[in-house]
Design an enzyme around this catalytic site. Sequence first.
Site, PDB file in Angstrom:
ATOM      1  N   ARG A  43     -16.451 -10.532  23.542  1.00 55.69           N
ATOM      2  CA  ARG A  43     -15.900 -11.333  22.439  1.00 55.69           C
ATOM      3  C   ARG A  43     -15.008 -10.446  21.552  1.00 55.69           C
ATOM      4  O   ARG A  43     -13.947 -10.843  21.093  1.00 55.69           O
ATOM      5  CB  ARG A  43     -17.043 -11.938  21.618  1.00 55.69           C
ATOM      6  CG  ARG A  43     -16.676 -13.193  20.879  1.00 55.69           C
ATOM      7  CD  ARG A  43     -17.891 -14.091  20.663  1.00 55.69           C
ATOM      8  NE  ARG A  43     -19.106 -13.359  20.364  1.00 55.69           N
ATOM      9  CZ  ARG A  43     -19.638 -13.255  19.145  1.00 55.69           C
ATOM     10  NH1 ARG A  43     -19.057 -13.812  18.116  1.00 55.69           N
ATOM     11  NH2 ARG A  43     -20.764 -12.604  18.959  1.00 55.69           N
ATOM     12  N   LYS A 103     -26.427  -9.475  -5.402  1.00 58.66           N
ATOM     13  CA  LYS A 103     -25.066  -9.488  -5.984  1.00 58.66           C
ATOM     14  C   LYS A 103     -25.121  -9.305  -7.504  1.00 58.66           C
ATOM     15  O   LYS A 103     -24.289  -8.625  -8.093  1.00 58.66           O
ATOM     16  CB  LYS A 103     -24.367 -10.801  -5.623  1.00 58.66           C
ATOM     17  CG  LYS A 103     -24.151 -10.963  -4.126  1.00 58.66           C
ATOM     18  CD  LYS A 103     -23.756 -12.392  -3.800  1.00 58.66           C
ATOM     19  CE  LYS A 103     -23.628 -12.621  -2.305  1.00 58.66           C
ATOM     20  NZ  LYS A 103     -23.585 -14.042  -1.948  1.00 58.66           N
ATOM     21  N   GLY A 157     -17.162 -16.456   4.361  1.00 67.04           N
ATOM     22  CA  GLY A 157     -16.198 -16.870   5.374  1.00 67.04           C
ATOM     23  C   GLY A 157     -15.372 -15.682   5.832  1.00 67.04           C
ATOM     24  O   GLY A 157     -15.200 -14.704   5.105  1.00 67.04           O
ATOM     25  N   ILE A 202     -13.636 -13.733  -3.950  1.00 67.72           N
ATOM     26  CA  ILE A 202     -13.276 -13.664  -5.376  1.00 67.72           C
ATOM     27  C   ILE A 202     -13.226 -12.192  -5.796  1.00 67.72           C
ATOM     28  O   ILE A 202     -14.220 -11.488  -5.624  1.00 67.72           O
ATOM     29  CB  ILE A 202     -14.300 -14.407  -6.262  1.00 67.72           C
ATOM     30  CG1 ILE A 202     -14.518 -15.843  -5.784  1.00 67.72           C
ATOM     31  CG2 ILE A 202     -13.871 -14.377  -7.721  1.00 67.72           C
ATOM     32  CD1 ILE A 202     -15.639 -16.575  -6.526  1.00 67.72           C
ATOM     33  N   GLY A 229     -23.872 -24.621   9.905  1.00 65.68           N
ATOM     34  CA  GLY A 229     -23.605 -23.172   9.943  1.00 65.68           C
ATOM     35  C   GLY A 229     -23.511 -22.547   8.563  1.00 65.68           C
ATOM     36  O   GLY A 229     -23.118 -21.394   8.428  1.00 65.68           O
ATOM     37  N   ALA A 262       0.827  -1.219   0.000  1.00 64.10           N
ATOM     38  CA  ALA A 262       0.000   0.000   0.000  1.00 64.10           C
ATOM     39  C   ALA A 262       0.857   1.263   0.000  1.00 64.10           C
ATOM     40  O   ALA A 262       0.406   2.319  -0.424  1.00 64.10           O
ATOM     41  CB  ALA A 262      -0.916  -0.009   1.220  1.00 64.10           C
ATOM     42  N   ASP A 289     -30.476 -13.048  -2.042  1.00 63.08           N
ATOM     43  CA  ASP A 289     -29.065 -12.666  -1.848  1.00 63.08           C
ATOM     44  C   ASP A 289     -28.322 -12.687  -3.191  1.00 63.08           C
ATOM     45  O   ASP A 289     -27.564 -11.766  -3.508  1.00 63.08           O
ATOM     46  CB  ASP A 289     -28.419 -13.653  -0.855  1.00 63.08           C
ATOM     47  CG  ASP A 289     -26.939 -13.439  -0.704  1.00 63.08           C
ATOM     48  OD1 ASP A 289     -26.544 -12.452  -0.071  1.00 63.08           O
ATOM     49  OD2 ASP A 289     -26.158 -14.259  -1.244  1.00 63.08           O
TER      50      ASP A 289
HETATM   51  P1  NAP Z   1     -22.120 -10.853  11.696  1.00 66.62           P
HETATM   52  O1  NAP Z   1     -21.176 -11.959  11.939  1.00 66.62           O
HETATM   53  O2  NAP Z   1     -23.503 -10.922  12.231  1.00 66.62           O
HETATM   54  O3  NAP Z   1     -21.429  -9.507  12.237  1.00 66.62           O
HETATM   55  C1  NAP Z   1     -22.071  -8.279  12.305  1.00 66.62           C
HETATM   56  C2  NAP Z   1     -21.355  -7.416  13.334  1.00 66.62           C
HETATM   57  O4  NAP Z   1     -21.936  -6.126  13.394  1.00 66.62           O
HETATM   58  C3  NAP Z   1     -21.446  -7.991  14.749  1.00 66.62           C
HETATM   59  O5  NAP Z   1     -20.273  -7.643  15.451  1.00 66.62           O
HETATM   60  C4  NAP Z   1     -22.672  -7.258  15.283  1.00 66.62           C
HETATM   61  O6  NAP Z   1     -22.742  -7.285  16.668  1.00 66.62           O
HETATM   62  C5  NAP Z   1     -22.393  -5.883  14.728  1.00 66.62           C
HETATM   63  N1  NAP Z   1     -23.588  -5.049  14.660  1.00 66.62           N
HETATM   64  C6  NAP Z   1     -24.730  -5.314  13.977  1.00 66.62           C
HETATM   65  N2  NAP Z   1     -25.610  -4.311  14.142  1.00 66.62           N
HETATM   66  C7  NAP Z   1     -25.007  -3.402  14.930  1.00 66.62           C
HETATM   67  C8  NAP Z   1     -25.386  -2.139  15.485  1.00 66.62           C
HETATM   68  N3  NAP Z   1     -26.586  -1.617  15.235  1.00 66.62           N
HETATM   69  N4  NAP Z   1     -24.497  -1.471  16.256  1.00 66.62           N
HETATM   70  C9  NAP Z   1     -23.280  -1.977  16.511  1.00 66.62           C
HETATM   71  N5  NAP Z   1     -22.850  -3.171  16.025  1.00 66.62           N
HETATM   72  C10 NAP Z   1     -23.698  -3.868  15.250  1.00 66.62           C
HETATM   73  O7  NAP Z   1     -22.273 -10.539  10.134  1.00 66.62           O
HETATM   74  P2  NAP Z   1     -21.226 -10.876   8.985  1.00 66.62           P
HETATM   75  O8  NAP Z   1     -21.474 -12.267   8.514  1.00 66.62           O
HETATM   76  O9  NAP Z   1     -19.849 -10.500   9.402  1.00 66.62           O
HETATM   77  O10 NAP Z   1     -21.751  -9.927   7.815  1.00 66.62           O
HETATM   78  C11 NAP Z   1     -21.479  -8.547   7.795  1.00 66.62           C
HETATM   79  C12 NAP Z   1     -21.772  -8.001   6.404  1.00 66.62           C
HETATM   80  O11 NAP Z   1     -20.926  -8.641   5.455  1.00 66.62           O
HETATM   81  C13 NAP Z   1     -23.203  -8.238   5.905  1.00 66.62           C
HETATM   82  O12 NAP Z   1     -23.597  -7.139   5.126  1.00 66.62           O
HETATM   83  C14 NAP Z   1     -23.074  -9.482   5.040  1.00 66.62           C
HETATM   84  O13 NAP Z   1     -24.063  -9.547   4.033  1.00 66.62           O
HETATM   85  C15 NAP Z   1     -21.713  -9.235   4.426  1.00 66.62           C
HETATM   86  N6  NAP Z   1     -21.005 -10.441   3.968  1.00 66.62           N
HETATM   87  C16 NAP Z   1     -20.833 -11.502   4.807  1.00 66.62           C
HETATM   88  C17 NAP Z   1     -20.110 -12.609   4.382  1.00 66.62           C
HETATM   89  C18 NAP Z   1     -19.846 -13.778   5.298  1.00 66.62           C
HETATM   90  O14 NAP Z   1     -19.136 -14.704   4.903  1.00 66.62           O
HETATM   91  N7  NAP Z   1     -20.375 -13.799   6.514  1.00 66.62           N
HETATM   92  C19 NAP Z   1     -19.585 -12.635   3.083  1.00 66.62           C
HETATM   93  C20 NAP Z   1     -19.759 -11.521   2.249  1.00 66.62           C
HETATM   94  C21 NAP Z   1     -20.469 -10.424   2.711  1.00 66.62           C
HETATM   95  P3  NAP Z   1     -23.506  -8.569  17.365  1.00 66.62           P
HETATM   96  O15 NAP Z   1     -22.662  -9.765  17.101  1.00 66.62           O
HETATM   97  O16 NAP Z   1     -23.555  -8.196  18.803  1.00 66.62           O
HETATM   98  O17 NAP Z   1     -24.869  -8.690  16.739  1.00 66.62           O
END
Ligand code: NAP
Length: 440
Positions: free
Chosen positions: A51, A207, A304, A138, A189, A33, A203
């Site tokens: 956590r 995309k 992931g 990807i 999961g 960077a 979903d």
């Molecule tokens: P996640 O594991 O549920 O994590 C969301 C995080 O945001 C948690 O730390 C949650 O806290 C926090 N959060 C949610 N609402 C909040 C609020 N109002 N104030 C403060 N903190 C808040 O979700 P994720 O799977 O990482 O997904 C996050 C984003 O990435 C989404 O838009 C998803 O579509 C996208 N995405 C995910 C993946 C994947 O593999 N998971 C892949 C591509 C894109 P808590 O845990 O306390 O609820």
Amino acid sequence: MKPIRVGLLGLGIVGGGTYAVLERNREEISRRAGREIFVTMAAVRAVDLERAREKTAGRIALTTDPAQVVNAPDVDIVAELMGGIHPAKELVLQAIQQGKHVVTANKALLALHGNEIFQAAHERGVMVAFEAAVAGGIPIIKMLREGLTANRIEWIAGIINGTSNYILTSMRDRGVSFEAALKEAQALGYAEADPTFDIEGIDAAHKLTIMAAIAFGIPMQFDRAYTEGISRLTSKDIRYAEEFGYRIKLLGITRRTTRGIELRVHPTLIPQKRLIANVDGVMNAVLVKGDAVGATLYYGAGAGAEPTGSSVVADLVDITRMATADPGNRVPHLAFQPDQMHDDVVLPVADIETSYYLRMQAFDRPGVLADVTRILADLDISIEAMLQREPVAGEEHVDVIMLTHQTLERQIDRAIAAIEALDSISGQVTRIRLELLGSA
Ligand code: NAP
């Protein structure tokens, strides 16, 4: 050079993965960077605080108020990794108004409100990067926007939802029902407690909407996308498709035609010999056809912690490199210069053109096939292949399966209505679209 300071909104799967990748590869990333990139603070929900402290070894400031991250003077880039529409949208717009660059993994937010967000970013001269929003690890956004920039993109077809691909793979490999495969995916999961977005194609449509905007230089038009999921697919259709040499995948397809843009997600038969037909389990793949390069295929983990974190960090590096460039000389958000976007019409599904798999239950008596083929011929629909099962003792119906050549969806709608009205046909005709995905 001064380091770039990042504030994370969310420290869940993607936020945690992003933090871990940045920490582990810190030195190599800053050599690329040209500046050091580090996370200064993160917002989580109250339940997540302990956590979050463990994940970050107490090295960064934590808050339960996401606005604090957006407003913090020591945050240059806000990474929105919390998901959902509200308050994510307000926070992203607020960050833009503060003159901060934004990275987001939130496909739903962009598909629904991307036009407003990119307009605001353009006016404020900041970047909004979103590699992680499509196909996780990807780098498909980079490919469409930069690597293929010489091409007139003709079509894109992608397996862009790992959950539904996992379910379809289980149904095919082990002959289990949709319901059983879904339960298994939830236990592992791979599927949420409420799996609607994944299994109903929503979903994937989010995309696809983003990819279509970049490929064709059109605004995001999620509301015009045709969306059909996998919940009504049966193992029987998967088996019959195999007999014809096809696999069934949930594909997101967008295609430029002389009449407009096709934008559709649905289960699709594709020839087994295509590489993309062999993308199994939770993996993703996107096939892009450009006029100069031909068909190109991108494969990898679609979700992931670290794969998605890899994309988020790539965006952070891009922004770090481009931050000092004049906004007019940066890569445009949606690949085309903002004043060069077109408003091409997105076609209703009745106007798409594709081939079809039709399965019907016919009474086992002479003349039935002749009635069906006459209906198809009268509508100018030609048959590519046909299969009639041997009657099973004690059953009065037999399965008849037909594959058609390309035709307009509205013609198939008419044909199906006429076939279902025949006395010799019982119940509804099952229709699954079929794509050859050849490079010609
Ligand atoms: P996640 O594991 O549920 O994590 C969301 C995080 O945001 C948690 O730390 C949650 O806290 C926090 N959060 C949610 N609402 C909040 C609020 N109002 N104030 C403060 N903190 C808040 O979700 P994720 O799977 O990482 O997904 C996050 C984003 O990435 C989404 O838009 C998803 O579509 C996208 N995405 C995910 C993946 C994947 O593999 N998971 C892949 C591509 C894109 P808590 O845990 O306390 O609820």
